[in-house]
Scaffold this active site. Structure first.
Site, PDB file in Angstrom:
ATOM      1  N   SER A   1       0.847  -1.188   0.000  1.00  0.00           N
ATOM      2  CA  SER A   1       0.000   0.000   0.000  1.00  0.00           C
ATOM      3  C   SER A   1       0.885   1.241   0.000  1.00  0.00           C
ATOM      4  O   SER A   1       2.077   1.183   0.347  1.00  0.00           O
ATOM      5  CB  SER A   1      -0.880   0.016   1.258  1.00  0.00           C
ATOM      6  OG  SER A   1      -1.507   1.263   1.454  1.00  0.00           O
TER       7      SER A   1
ATOM      8  N   TYR B   1      -3.049  -0.432  10.410  1.00  0.00           N
ATOM      9  CA  TYR B   1      -3.028  -0.798   8.993  1.00  0.00           C
ATOM     10  C   TYR B   1      -1.672  -0.456   8.389  1.00  0.00           C
ATOM     11  O   TYR B   1      -1.072  -1.251   7.645  1.00  0.00           O
ATOM     12  CB  TYR B   1      -4.146  -0.051   8.264  1.00  0.00           C
ATOM     13  CG  TYR B   1      -4.198  -0.312   6.776  1.00  0.00           C
ATOM     14  CD1 TYR B   1      -4.896  -1.399   6.264  1.00  0.00           C
ATOM     15  CD2 TYR B   1      -3.567   0.553   5.873  1.00  0.00           C
ATOM     16  CE1 TYR B   1      -4.957  -1.635   4.892  1.00  0.00           C
ATOM     17  CE2 TYR B   1      -3.619   0.324   4.504  1.00  0.00           C
ATOM     18  CZ  TYR B   1      -4.321  -0.769   4.018  1.00  0.00           C
ATOM     19  OH  TYR B   1      -4.368  -0.997   2.661  1.00  0.00           O
TER      20      TYR B   1
END
Length: 250
Positions: free
Chosen positions: A141, A154
């Protein structure tokens, strides 16, 4: 040149592929010639996605369950043959300020976003090692390199994905495997639905991203095909950012 990026005759397993990025990557690899195997926990949803692709296998299992993963992968290989390409795409998000972040949500993030990469990666790699070749692509990501308020756990998991990718390459390159990661920026997906629906966030993102817009999931396909093909035969342990330039610009 076309042969360099052709996936004809290859089979790809994509986790978390009944929707969003996973489904887009499955379709893209299929268009490049690969046979695709869709994965998720919901067999009915998987069947619908497979029907949309027209010609795809499904393999329902929970990516966080080590024993279930091993049984599913071993059983599929025994019945159907080699999984040549693995894309570890399954993931989840939970947005809460860190001081109030629930411990159980933190554990779910760890299991879904990073432990699953280990479980499925190991199960598939054991077969690839025996054949002396294979491609593993882990979905990282933009948060592998950056952080935003409210998603610290996250961010931690996606940083771990990049480092586990380096570890996979370090251990498995000698066996003929190429293990790399793709780090998407901000894409219009179900995982980002709340952000897409927020005009203030979208305005901020358009200003923050040099490309000036959200990404479309189809724009991840080229990177996935490259890392799945002969064209990336000497690329290993790399994280490829597909982010409209957001990590390159202050």
């Amino acid at each position: 040149m076309s042969d360099l990026f052709s996936l004809q005759g290859k089979r790809a397993l994509i986790t978390g592929s009944s929707q969003g990025i996973g489904f887009a990557l499955a379709k893209g690899l299929q268009d490049a010639g690969a046979t695709v195997v869709l994965n998720g926990r919901d067999a009915e949803k998987l069947a619908g996605a497979a029907a949309e692709l027209g010609d795809a296998d499904t393999l329902a299992f929970d990516v966080t369950d080590h024993d279930a993963v091993r049984a599913a992968v071993d059983g599929f290989e025994a019945a159907n043959g080699a999984i040549d390409i693995l894309i570890n795409n399954a993931g989840m998000q939970h947005r809460t300020e860190l001081e109030n972040f629930p411990a159980d949500a933190f554990e779910r993030l760890l299991q879904t976003n990073i432990a699953s990469v280990f479980h499925v990666g190991q199960a598939v790699a054991r077969h690839m090692i025996g054949r002396g070749e294979g491609k593993i692509i882990n979905i990282a990501s933009v948060q592998t390199a950056l952080a935003r308020p409210g998603i610290a756990p996250y961010t931690a998991t996606k940083g771990a994905v990049a480092n586990l990718t380096k570890g996979m390459a370090t251990d498995w390159a000698k066996h003929g495997l190429q293990c790399n990661a793709i780090a998407p920026g901000y894409f219009d997906t179900p995982l980002n639905a709340a952000l897409v629906a927020d005009p203030e966030f979208s305005a901020w993102l358009e200003k923050r991203t040099p490309a000036g817009r959200w990404g479309n999931v189809e724009e991840l396909v080229g990177a996935a095909v490259f890392l799945s093909s002969k064209g990336s035969s000497f690329v290993n342990g790399h994280t490829l950012y597909v982010d409209g330039g957001i990590t390159a610009s202050l």
